[in-house]
Write an enzyme that holds these catalytic residues in place. Structure first.
Site, PDB file in Angstrom:
ATOM      1  N   CYS A 225      11.818  29.270  -5.710  1.00 26.71           N
ATOM      2  CA  CYS A 225      11.305  30.594  -6.057  1.00 26.71           C
ATOM      3  C   CYS A 225      11.428  31.549  -4.878  1.00 26.71           C
ATOM      4  O   CYS A 225      11.186  31.179  -3.730  1.00 26.71           O
ATOM      5  CB  CYS A 225       9.828  30.501  -6.469  1.00 26.71           C
ATOM      6  SG  CYS A 225       9.558  29.700  -8.056  1.00 26.71           S
TER       7      CYS A 225
ATOM      8  N   PRO B 201       8.876  29.227   5.423  1.00 27.48           N
ATOM      9  CA  PRO B 201       9.657  28.461   6.398  1.00 27.48           C
ATOM     10  C   PRO B 201       9.267  26.988   6.422  1.00 27.48           C
ATOM     11  O   PRO B 201       8.191  26.597   5.972  1.00 27.48           O
ATOM     12  CB  PRO B 201       9.300  29.135   7.723  1.00 27.48           C
ATOM     13  CG  PRO B 201       7.939  29.703   7.504  1.00 27.48           C
ATOM     14  CD  PRO B 201       7.913  30.136   6.072  1.00 27.48           C
ATOM     15  N   ILE B 202      10.188  26.178   6.995  1.00 28.36           N
ATOM     16  CA  ILE B 202       9.920  24.738   7.099  1.00 28.36           C
ATOM     17  C   ILE B 202       9.649  24.348   8.552  1.00 28.36           C
ATOM     18  O   ILE B 202       9.809  23.195   8.926  1.00 28.36           O
ATOM     19  CB  ILE B 202      11.078  23.913   6.517  1.00 28.36           C
ATOM     20  CG1 ILE B 202      12.395  24.210   7.256  1.00 28.36           C
ATOM     21  CG2 ILE B 202      11.220  24.156   5.020  1.00 28.36           C
ATOM     22  CD1 ILE B 202      13.512  23.244   6.908  1.00 28.36           C
TER      23      ILE B 202
ATOM     24  N   GLN C  90       6.929  23.923  10.165  1.00 25.13           N
ATOM     25  CA  GLN C  90       5.874  22.932  10.363  1.00 25.13           C
ATOM     26  C   GLN C  90       6.382  21.511  10.075  1.00 25.13           C
ATOM     27  O   GLN C  90       5.955  20.550  10.718  1.00 25.13           O
ATOM     28  CB  GLN C  90       4.662  23.252   9.482  1.00 25.13           C
ATOM     29  CG  GLN C  90       3.969  24.568   9.835  1.00 25.13           C
ATOM     30  CD  GLN C  90       3.400  24.569  11.232  1.00 25.13           C
ATOM     31  OE1 GLN C  90       2.507  23.786  11.552  1.00 25.13           O
ATOM     32  NE2 GLN C  90       3.911  25.437  12.088  1.00 25.13           N
TER      33      GLN C  90
ATOM     34  N   ASP D  21      -0.699  29.305  -6.929  1.00 24.57           N
ATOM     35  CA  ASP D  21       0.112  29.097  -8.128  1.00 24.57           C
ATOM     36  C   ASP D  21      -0.575  29.572  -9.410  1.00 24.57           C
ATOM     37  O   ASP D  21       0.045  29.572 -10.476  1.00 24.57           O
ATOM     38  CB  ASP D  21       0.492  27.619  -8.274  1.00 24.57           C
ATOM     39  CG  ASP D  21       1.684  27.240  -7.412  1.00 24.57           C
ATOM     40  OD1 ASP D  21       2.307  28.145  -6.823  1.00 24.57           O
ATOM     41  OD2 ASP D  21       2.002  26.041  -7.325  1.00 24.57           O
TER      42      ASP D  21
ATOM     43  N   VAL E 142      -1.628  33.137   0.966  1.00 26.15           N
ATOM     44  CA  VAL E 142      -0.801  31.946   1.190  1.00 26.15           C
ATOM     45  C   VAL E 142       0.665  32.309   1.360  1.00 26.15           C
ATOM     46  O   VAL E 142       1.323  31.885   2.310  1.00 26.15           O
ATOM     47  CB  VAL E 142      -0.989  30.933   0.043  1.00 26.15           C
ATOM     48  CG1 VAL E 142      -0.103  29.709   0.254  1.00 26.15           C
ATOM     49  CG2 VAL E 142      -2.454  30.511  -0.056  1.00 26.15           C
TER      50      VAL E 142
END
Length: 434
Positions: A117, A123-124, A126, A306, A328
């Site tokens: 989405c 980002p990745i 973490q 969500d 979030v």
């Protein structure tokens, strides 16, 4: 192009059963790569496009995958490939969840940067921070992220800057085969984290503390195939709770876990919705008049991001001024413009959306901007005057099984059509009047 056409004005009544959780099954399927001996058998698996995508990723990595009758059987005992290419990962960012298991099993993983989405940068970093803490070297470039370790991963103390669900899952999976103990602090607490931990433990892992802010993983030498049943989808349950409330209906939602729905239940009860916990699930009775409330999305146990867009549809029918603040994800208000097309009194102010209601919504042609927005626009269509046509259903299919059929069974006037077929029907009608 397919579209869903919904005509407003019907109260929804009856019983609906929710599927297994999309947000639980994807990381669990990825984690099945950790089992070098035996087969994993997963039940209560929803028939979603994202599930087919992650299955294809595993097949590309040399795992054997069979998906039938809501059950996935995975044999990852052969030597695994290390690369998940862009053609799969671009469809779904959850594909990055194979990185931790591959790194733990093979000592190397090469993953195309993820898609999914379009809701902010997501980002990745973490994930990668956790892998580096366990001794991996990470390189990012040319559209790929690559991680490798000389020898084996080592247990480490890792503090997440934000309780990221994806990072918690990926690091937790990788740590199961690391040498020593990993302590993951400021971990995500979502029910899906607990479900993954239960699956890992069924395979022989030693994971403790899932569902709390500190998770301890003691590494083991090997993991084995196991049987596991996926938890019910709390977001699908929440979506049908909104369907009952927005139409003033009465719906029993079966296979829902009340403990997973506390924040949603609390806000809906504030709005005047009656919610009854039953043995089979949750019964939701919509009031004649909804009260305005303010909502702030937060990591679990706070209000889930969500459910933000679905609650926005509901609050458009509430009496007074409501506000939703998104903390979030950035850029998760793209559906606001689509609500405006339906005559909604709604505006964006920074990271918040302000709504004045109740609104007399009008049916319109609208486009789904992401998975949950697709459901929200259909929910709004249930109470709009005339016909609402929702396009870009590829988003809806990523997270809901037969959504229009379930709504129709509850009494909604709704159908899913192919645009070309619809054009032919319209032409036939015009020919009759010629």
């Amino acid at each position: 192009m397919e579209k869903i056409i919904v005509r407003g004005g019907k109260r929804l009544n009856g019983t609906v059963r929710v599927e297994g959780a999309k947000n639980a099954v994807l990381p669990i399927i990825a984690a099945a790569l950790l089992a070098s001996d035996g087969k994993n058998v997963l039940s209560e698996v929803p028939v979603l496009s994202d599930v087919y995508t992650i299955n294809e990723v595993l097949r590309h990595l040399n795992a054997e995958v069979v998906f039938e009758n809501n059950q996935v059987t995975i044999d990852a005992s052969k030597e695994l490939n290390i690369e998940a290419p862009f053609e799969y990962v671009r469809k779904m960012r959850a594909s990055v969840q194979v990185m931790g298991p591959l790194l733990a099993r093979n000592g190397r993983a090469r993953i195309a940067l993820p898609g999914g989405c379009a809701i902010g940068s997501r980002p990745i970093d973490q994930h990668l921070k956790g892998f580096e803490a366990m001794g991996a070297k990470v390189q990012v470039g040319n559209g790929f992220v690559e991680a490798y370790v000389e020898g084996e991963l080592k247990g480490a103390k890792i503090y997440l800057d934000f309780p990221s669900v994806g990072a918690t899952e990926n690091i937790m999976s990788a740590a199961t085969l690391a040498k020593g103990t990993t302590i993951l602090e400021n971990a995500a607490k979502e029910p899906e984290i607990v479900d993954l931990a239960n699956f890992l433990n069924a395979m022989g892992a030693k994971v403790r503390g899932a569902g709390t802010g500190t998770i301890r993983i003691e590494g083991v030498d090997k993991l084995y195939g196991a049987n596991h049943s996926i938890i019910p989808d709390r977001i699908e349950a929440g979506t049908f709770m909104v369907a009952a409330a927005i139409t003033g209906g009465d719906i029993l939602i079966e296979n829902a876990v009340p403990e997973h729905l506390r924040s949603i239940t609390a806000k809906m009860e504030e709005m005047g919705v009656k919610i009854i916990e039953e043995n089979e699930g949750v019964r939701v009775i919509g009031p004649d008049k909804l009260k305005a409330v303010d909502i702030k999305t937060m990591p679990h146990p706070g209000f889930p991001t969500d459910m933000q867009s679905q609650m926005m549809a509901l609050l458009l029918q509430a009496d007074g001024t409501s506000m939703i603040t998104e903390t979030v994800f950035e850029n998760r208000f793209m559906h606001v413009e689509e609500f405006r097309r339906m005559n909604a009194d709604i505006k964006i102010e920074g990271r918040s959306v302000i709504m004045n209601g109740p609104n007399s919504l009008q049916g319109a042609e609208v486009s789904a901007t992401d998975l949950r927005a697709a459901a929200a626009l259909i929910l709004a269509g249930l109470v709009s005057e005339g016909y609402t046509r929702v396009t870009e259903l590829k988003h809806l299919d990523r997270g809901y099984v037969d959504f229009h059929k379930k709504l129709a069974a509850l009494g909604a006037t709704i159908e899913r059509v192919n645009e070309k077929v619809e054009e032919v029907k319209e032409q036939e009608v015009s020919d009759l009047h010629a």
